[in-house]
Design an enzyme around this catalytic site. Structure first.
Site, PDB file in Angstrom:
ATOM      1  N   SER A 163       4.039  19.865 -10.046  1.00 37.62           N
ATOM      2  CA  SER A 163       3.416  21.187  -9.959  1.00 37.62           C
ATOM      3  C   SER A 163       2.195  21.106  -9.061  1.00 37.62           C
ATOM      4  O   SER A 163       1.503  20.077  -9.039  1.00 37.62           O
ATOM      5  CB  SER A 163       2.988  21.672 -11.349  1.00 37.62           C
ATOM      6  OG  SER A 163       2.239  22.873 -11.260  1.00 37.62           O
ATOM      7  N   TYR A 167      -1.618  20.445 -19.010  1.00 36.21           N
ATOM      8  CA  TYR A 167      -0.498  20.610 -18.077  1.00 36.21           C
ATOM      9  C   TYR A 167      -0.810  19.936 -16.744  1.00 36.21           C
ATOM     10  O   TYR A 167       0.016  19.182 -16.204  1.00 36.21           O
ATOM     11  CB  TYR A 167      -0.217  22.099 -17.870  1.00 36.21           C
ATOM     12  CG  TYR A 167       0.975  22.373 -16.987  1.00 36.21           C
ATOM     13  CD1 TYR A 167       2.274  22.193 -17.463  1.00 36.21           C
ATOM     14  CD2 TYR A 167       0.815  22.822 -15.680  1.00 36.21           C
ATOM     15  CE1 TYR A 167       3.375  22.440 -16.664  1.00 36.21           C
ATOM     16  CE2 TYR A 167       1.909  23.080 -14.862  1.00 36.21           C
ATOM     17  CZ  TYR A 167       3.184  22.887 -15.357  1.00 36.21           C
ATOM     18  OH  TYR A 167       4.277  23.128 -14.562  1.00 36.21           O
TER      19      TYR A 167
END
Length: 268
Positions: A130, A143
């Site tokens: 990501s 995250y």
């Protein structure tokens, strides 16, 4: 010509499903994974049972594909889960679950496929990370950390396996219109919490970004281009210009200037 065999984790929805459909249309033999494949009725490619938090299911799924096809050419480590919340108010169990899914799961998948790829003297692993993994984001620190760790694992591992003819690379998407927000763990907004206002505002902003995200077919196209590249780069990014440019800015700006930029963006 023998079809290339592709295994995609988390292939029943979102980005994984888009990649699987795109590659199937391009003539690849695709297998996806799902925790409950029997519940998925609309898949264009076969699904095998796998929970990336459970090593036994990983080994079983990989072996099923090898027994059926005799090889695995490409693995796309796509399965992942989102998590948001103030770190102080996020349960340790949810933090552990996120790392089990986003980091330890992909590691175990790679461990399971590497012996076969060594035997073949070829193979490609694409780890879907990501853009959030390039920076610590407020209320998404867990995250960011899990995806950033996978980026670094890839950097090290690709040097370990290069002599065996195996290529490993990262593909970092930005925000795409998928169902990740629905499956994401949200630490609850606590009335009277010190973070009630700031976290609440940031949560609304994050959901808007995902809902307004690009079409996940762009990720599928990026995967296809990587597959066509004989010697892939270490890192690839796909997403809106400003999301990709934020990585460049982090290299150019001082730490405190970059932090201020992020805080202004999130209105903190």
């Amino acid at each position: 010509m023998n079809k290339k065999i592709v295994l995609i984790t988390g292939g029943s929805s979102g980005i994984g499903k888009s990649i699987g459909e795109f590659l199937t249309d391009k003539g690849f033999k695709v297998y996806g994974t799902s925790r409950n494949p029997e519940k998925i009725m609309d898949s264009k490619f076969p699904l095998v049972a796998m929970d990336v938090r459970n090593t036994e299911t990983i080994v079983s799924a990989v072996n099923q594909v090898i027994e059926k096809e005799g090889k695995i050419d490409i693995v796309i480590n796509n399965a992942g889960v989102g998590i948001t919340g103030p770190l102080e108010e996020t349960p340790a169990s949810e933090i552990k679950n996120n790392f089990e899914t986003n980091l330890f799961g992909p590691i175990e998948v790679m461990k399971a496929v590497l012996p076969q790829m060594r035997k073949q003297k070829s193979g490609l692993i694409i780890n879907v990370t990501s853009i959030a993994g390039y920076m610590g984001l407020p209320f998404r620190s867990v995250y960011s950390a899990s995806k950033g760790a996978l980026e670094l694992i890839t950097e090290g591992l690709r040097m370990e396996v290069k002599a065996f003819g195996i290529e490993i690379t990262n593909l970092a998407p930005g925000d795409f219109a998928t169902n990740i927000a629905a499956g994401r763990y949200h630490a609850p907004l606590i009335k009277g919490s010190a973070y009630e206002t700031t976290y609440g505002n940031t949560l609304s902003m994050m959901n808007e970004h995902v809902n307004a995200g690009n079409n996940p077919i762009e990720v599928a196209q990026a995967v296809y281009e990587i597959i066509q590249t004989p010697k892939p780069n270490i890192h690839y990014k796909v997403g809106a210009f400003m999301q990709k440019f934020s990585i460049v800015l982090k290299r150019l700006l001082s730490d405190k200037m970059y932090e201020k930029l992020l805080m202004n963006h999130y209105k903190l």
